[in-house]
Design a protein around this motif. Structure first.
Motif, mmCIF file in Angstrom:
data_model
loop_
_atom_site.group_PDB
_atom_site.id
_atom_site.type_symbol
_atom_site.label_atom_id
_atom_site.label_comp_id
_atom_site.label_asym_id
_atom_site.label_seq_id
_atom_site.Cartn_x
_atom_site.Cartn_y
_atom_site.Cartn_z
ATOM 1 N N UNK A 23 0.862 -1.180 0.000
ATOM 2 C CA UNK A 23 0.000 0.000 0.000
ATOM 3 C C UNK A 23 0.894 1.225 0.000
ATOM 4 N N UNK A 24 0.314 2.374 -0.338
ATOM 5 C CA UNK A 24 1.107 3.597 -0.395
ATOM 6 C C UNK A 24 0.284 4.784 0.055
ATOM 7 N N UNK A 25 0.985 5.784 0.592
ATOM 8 C CA UNK A 25 0.370 7.045 1.009
ATOM 9 C C UNK A 25 0.793 8.101 -0.005
ATOM 10 N N UNK A 26 -0.166 8.820 -0.553
ATOM 11 C CA UNK A 26 0.105 9.835 -1.566
ATOM 12 C C UNK A 26 0.663 11.086 -0.890
ATOM 13 N N UNK A 27 1.816 11.550 -1.378
ATOM 14 C CA UNK A 27 2.388 12.804 -0.896
ATOM 15 C C UNK A 27 1.944 13.965 -1.781
ATOM 16 N N UNK A 28 1.773 13.688 -3.082
ATOM 17 C CA UNK A 28 1.307 14.716 -4.003
ATOM 18 C C UNK A 28 1.578 14.328 -5.439
ATOM 19 N N UNK A 29 0.935 14.998 -6.394
ATOM 20 C CA UNK A 29 1.176 14.696 -7.806
ATOM 21 C C UNK A 29 2.539 15.229 -8.243
ATOM 22 N N UNK A 30 3.150 14.579 -9.191
ATOM 23 C CA UNK A 30 4.413 15.053 -9.749
ATOM 24 C C UNK A 30 4.490 14.590 -11.199
ATOM 25 N N UNK A 31 5.408 15.161 -11.948
ATOM 26 C CA UNK A 31 5.593 14.703 -13.323
ATOM 27 C C UNK A 31 6.934 13.998 -13.405
ATOM 28 N N UNK A 32 6.947 12.921 -14.127
ATOM 29 C CA UNK A 32 8.164 12.133 -14.286
ATOM 30 C C UNK A 32 8.954 12.742 -15.438
ATOM 31 N N UNK A 33 10.183 13.162 -15.141
ATOM 32 C CA UNK A 33 11.013 13.817 -16.138
ATOM 33 C C UNK A 33 12.159 12.923 -16.581
ATOM 34 N N UNK A 34 12.579 13.127 -17.814
ATOM 35 C CA UNK A 34 13.704 12.402 -18.386
ATOM 36 C C UNK A 34 14.891 13.353 -18.415
ATOM 37 N N UNK A 35 16.028 12.931 -17.862
ATOM 38 C CA UNK A 35 17.234 13.754 -17.820
ATOM 39 C C UNK A 35 18.065 13.464 -19.061
ATOM 40 N N UNK A 36 18.148 14.434 -19.963
ATOM 41 C CA UNK A 36 18.880 14.226 -21.216
ATOM 42 C C UNK A 36 20.374 14.075 -20.997
ATOM 43 N N UNK A 37 20.893 14.543 -19.865
ATOM 44 C CA UNK A 37 22.318 14.382 -19.590
ATOM 45 C C UNK A 37 22.678 12.949 -19.226
#
Length: 128
Positions: A23-37
């Motif tokens: 199970x998990x507790x939601x901390x908040x929405x976020x966007x998953x980013x890709x690091x081009x480096x």
């Protein structure tokens, strides 16, 4: 067909994982980013054949991850029995964001970068 999501999970709410292992507790929405480096450096011209990655990468360093762009991602705290809670990012791939929510989540509009844009507008007014 994946379930269409048009609301955010409330921060602090607890949910069971899609497979039921934890199970998990939601901390908040976020966007998953890709690091081009983090792209691999070219090691041999023959190995890359056609388009070789540039030594000088042009554009933004962090871009939206295309694999998770249509699915909601949340910063969560994993609640595993007998273990310490672990913070991570969880993407719910079985769900799809509604077009209005996806526009807020991964918008390219300059207004979306405003510091006051912490939650989506009332989607009931936006939807036809």
């Amino acid at each position: 067909m994946p379930a269409l999501v048009d609301t955010l999970m409330e921060p602090g709410s607890e949910h069971c994982s899609p497979g039921g292992q934890y199970s998990f507790r939601v901390l908040g929405p976020c966007c998953r980013l890709f690091d081009r480096d983090e792209l691999p450096w070219p090691c041999c011209r023959l190995a890359w054949r056609s388009k070789e990655p540039s030594w000088r990468r042009i554009g933004r360093r962090f871009v939206a991850d295309l694999a998770s762009r249509r699915c909601p991602s949340y910063a969560v705290e994993l609640l595993q029995p007998g273990a310490r809670p672990t913070c991570t990012v969880l993407t719910l791939f079985p769900q799809r964001l509604s077009p209005a929510l996806q526009e807020w989540w991964y918008s390219k509009q300059p207004g979306s970068m405003d510091a006051a844009n912490v939650s989506p507008p009332d989607l009931a007014q936006v939807a036809p």
